[in-house]
Motif scaffolding. Structure first.
Motif, mmCIF file in Angstrom:
data_model
loop_
_atom_site.group_PDB
_atom_site.id
_atom_site.type_symbol
_atom_site.label_atom_id
_atom_site.label_comp_id
_atom_site.label_asym_id
_atom_site.label_seq_id
_atom_site.Cartn_x
_atom_site.Cartn_y
_atom_site.Cartn_z
ATOM 1 N N ILE A 25 0.839 -1.194 0.000
ATOM 2 C CA ILE A 25 0.000 0.000 0.000
ATOM 3 C C ILE A 25 0.878 1.251 0.000
ATOM 4 O O ILE A 25 1.797 1.367 0.800
ATOM 5 N N PHE A 26 0.611 2.136 -0.953
ATOM 6 C CA PHE A 26 1.301 3.430 -0.986
ATOM 7 C C PHE A 26 0.329 4.488 -0.489
ATOM 8 O O PHE A 26 -0.701 4.706 -1.122
ATOM 9 N N GLU A 27 0.674 5.106 0.622
ATOM 10 C CA GLU A 27 -0.165 6.206 1.092
ATOM 11 C C GLU A 27 0.464 7.504 0.653
ATOM 12 O O GLU A 27 1.599 7.795 0.994
ATOM 13 N N MET A 28 -0.262 8.245 -0.129
ATOM 14 C CA MET A 28 0.290 9.469 -0.720
ATOM 15 C C MET A 28 -0.526 10.668 -0.264
ATOM 16 O O MET A 28 -1.139 11.367 -1.066
ATOM 17 N N ASN A 29 -0.517 10.867 1.055
ATOM 18 C CA ASN A 29 -1.336 11.953 1.606
ATOM 19 C C ASN A 29 -0.614 13.286 1.548
ATOM 20 O O ASN A 29 -0.230 13.850 2.559
ATOM 21 N N VAL A 30 -0.393 13.747 0.340
ATOM 22 C CA VAL A 30 0.271 15.041 0.179
ATOM 23 C C VAL A 30 -0.644 15.975 -0.600
ATOM 24 O O VAL A 30 -1.565 15.538 -1.290
ATOM 25 N N GLU A 31 -0.345 17.245 -0.496
ATOM 26 C CA GLU A 31 -1.144 18.216 -1.222
ATOM 27 C C GLU A 31 -0.869 18.070 -2.718
ATOM 28 O O GLU A 31 0.197 17.599 -3.121
ATOM 29 N N SER A 32 -1.839 18.479 -3.515
ATOM 30 C CA SER A 32 -1.733 18.354 -4.975
ATOM 31 C C SER A 32 -0.399 18.887 -5.495
ATOM 32 O O SER A 32 -0.008 20.010 -5.205
ATOM 33 N N TYR A 33 0.273 18.053 -6.267
ATOM 34 C CA TYR A 33 1.564 18.428 -6.843
ATOM 35 C C TYR A 33 1.391 19.616 -7.791
ATOM 36 O O TYR A 33 2.210 20.524 -7.832
ATOM 37 N N ARG A 34 0.302 19.601 -8.536
ATOM 38 C CA ARG A 34 0.005 20.712 -9.461
ATOM 39 C C ARG A 34 -0.094 22.026 -8.707
ATOM 40 O O ARG A 34 0.478 23.024 -9.095
ATOM 41 N N ARG A 35 -0.861 21.975 -7.588
ATOM 42 C CA ARG A 35 -1.059 23.203 -6.834
ATOM 43 C C ARG A 35 0.264 23.677 -6.238
ATOM 44 O O ARG A 35 0.585 24.850 -6.251
ATOM 45 N N ARG A 36 1.033 22.717 -5.731
ATOM 46 C CA ARG A 36 2.318 23.100 -5.133
ATOM 47 C C ARG A 36 3.245 23.674 -6.189
ATOM 48 O O ARG A 36 3.954 24.645 -5.947
ATOM 49 N N ALA A 37 3.207 23.082 -7.381
ATOM 50 C CA ALA A 37 4.049 23.603 -8.467
ATOM 51 C C ALA A 37 3.600 25.010 -8.831
ATOM 52 O O ALA A 37 4.425 25.895 -9.070
ATOM 53 N N ALA A 38 2.286 25.242 -8.834
ATOM 54 C CA ALA A 38 1.765 26.566 -9.163
ATOM 55 C C ALA A 38 2.200 27.584 -8.105
ATOM 56 O O ALA A 38 2.624 28.691 -8.417
ATOM 57 N N TYR A 39 2.121 27.177 -6.801
ATOM 58 C CA TYR A 39 2.574 28.069 -5.725
ATOM 59 C C TYR A 39 4.043 28.398 -5.897
ATOM 60 O O TYR A 39 4.471 29.533 -5.773
ATOM 61 N N ALA A 40 4.836 27.352 -6.189
ATOM 62 C CA ALA A 40 6.278 27.540 -6.309
ATOM 63 C C ALA A 40 6.583 28.498 -7.448
ATOM 64 O O ALA A 40 7.408 29.401 -7.309
ATOM 65 N N ALA A 41 5.863 28.321 -8.575
ATOM 66 C CA ALA A 41 6.084 29.204 -9.721
ATOM 67 C C ALA A 41 5.692 30.634 -9.359
ATOM 68 O O ALA A 41 6.422 31.589 -9.640
#
Ligand code: ADP
Ligand code: MG
Length: 288
Positions: free
Chosen positions: A234-250
């Motif tokens: 089981i992979f638990e991937m409880n992280v915030e959306s990568y897209r959103r984080r990339a948008a914030y970073a940009a």
């Protein structure tokens, strides 16, 4: 090279034997062999080796085309630092080792939208195909639809059997399947048919708690989960959306450029691990 009966018939013979690489390369290789005085067996071996390696490449390309993986989603393009709960070593070991596939063990990936489930599943599929396995990836609702059509034609068993040729069946977005008696029991039949024989990878937004909305009744939900998790990673991937984080970073690097007074801009892209609830453990054989 002089034109002999052999040179005239070779293309036809090689095509009939389905040796396209030899058919393409023999004129060049034969000329070189004549010029450099290669022993005949060296020429033959060189051509056979090239045919074999190109055949393998063609096979992989065919399997990739049939697998319907998302384009460009590879492990190398996956940022493991973005998902601290996911062990890169574990994932790499899974794509290397085949014992879990031989035994029909499963992979389950849970996480909110944008957490990288589809990317990870596609990347695992890609790596396995490179190693000679067969993989099919489908949106779960599309596959359920296909099974439903087969059931109407009284061909559900055959349709499920056709999927046996795939070592790994990736069912993307299980949580988007909605309850419909006939459809989701077809999904249950697929899960049962592959149990301990053929592997399934499932991605879903919610771990098991929300699955009552997928299967017709509670008993079937429990039975499906039981089969899926009995031998599963089981992979638990409880992280915030990568897209959103990339948008914030940009956005934040843009404002850094615009506002060059502010050199100490704090990191905005901290992963918020929300709802880290562990899925219900129905068996002791879950590896995480
Ligand atoms: P999910 O299936 O969980 O909704 P996706 O796998 O579709 O999420 O990811 C959304 C987008 O973000 C995709 O373009 C994907 O390639 C990218 N992405 C997500 N997680 C990562 C990651 N850890 N590293 C690199 N790209 C990622
Ligand atoms: Mg997805």
């Amino acid at each position: 090279m002089s034109m002999t009966v052999e040179t005239a018939t070779l293309p036809t013979l090689l095509t009939a034997l389905r040796l396209p690489t030899v058919a393409r390369l023999w004129p060049e290789f034969c000329t070189r062999a004549d010029k450099e005085g290669w022993p005949a067996e060296r020429l033959l071996a060189a051509l056979c080796e090239l045919e074999l390696s190109e055949r393998e490449q063609r096979r992989i390309q065919r399997h990739l085309a049939a697998a319907r993986l998302p384009q460009g989603k590879t492990l190398d393009a996956f940022d493991f630092l973005a998902v601290p709960t996911l062990s890169q070593a574990r994932v790499r070991a899974l794509v290397e080792g085949d014992s879990w596939l031989q035994a029909g063990h499963n992979l389950l990936a849970f996480g909110p939208p944008g957490s990288g489930k589809t990317h990870l599943a596609g990347a695992i599929g890609y790596e396995l195909i490179q190693r000679g396995y067969r993989v099919l990836m489908a949106r779960t609702s599309d596959l359920v639809q296909r099974l439903q059509v087969a059931r109407q034609d009284l061909a559900l068993t055959q349709e499920i059997a056709k999927l046996d040729k795939f070592d790994l069946l990736i069912l993307d977005d299980l949580s988007y399947v909605r309850k419909d008696q006939a459809e989701t029991s077809a999904l249950f039949e697929l899960i049962s048919a592959r149990y301990e024989r053929r592997s399934i990878m499932i991605t879903a937004n919610q771990p098991f708690s929300g699955w009552d909305a997928i299967f017709p009744d509670r008993a079937m939900t429990i039975a499906a989960i039981d089969r899926l998790v009995h031998h599963a990673t089981i992979f638990e991937m409880n992280v915030e959306s990568y897209r959103r984080r990339a948008a914030y970073a940009a956005a934040s690097s843009l404002s850094d450029i615009e506002d060059d007074r502010d050199k100490q801009q704090p990191e905005k892209e901290t992963a918020t691990a929300k709802d880290n609830s562990r899925p219900a453990t129905l068996s002791s054989d879950i590896e995480t």
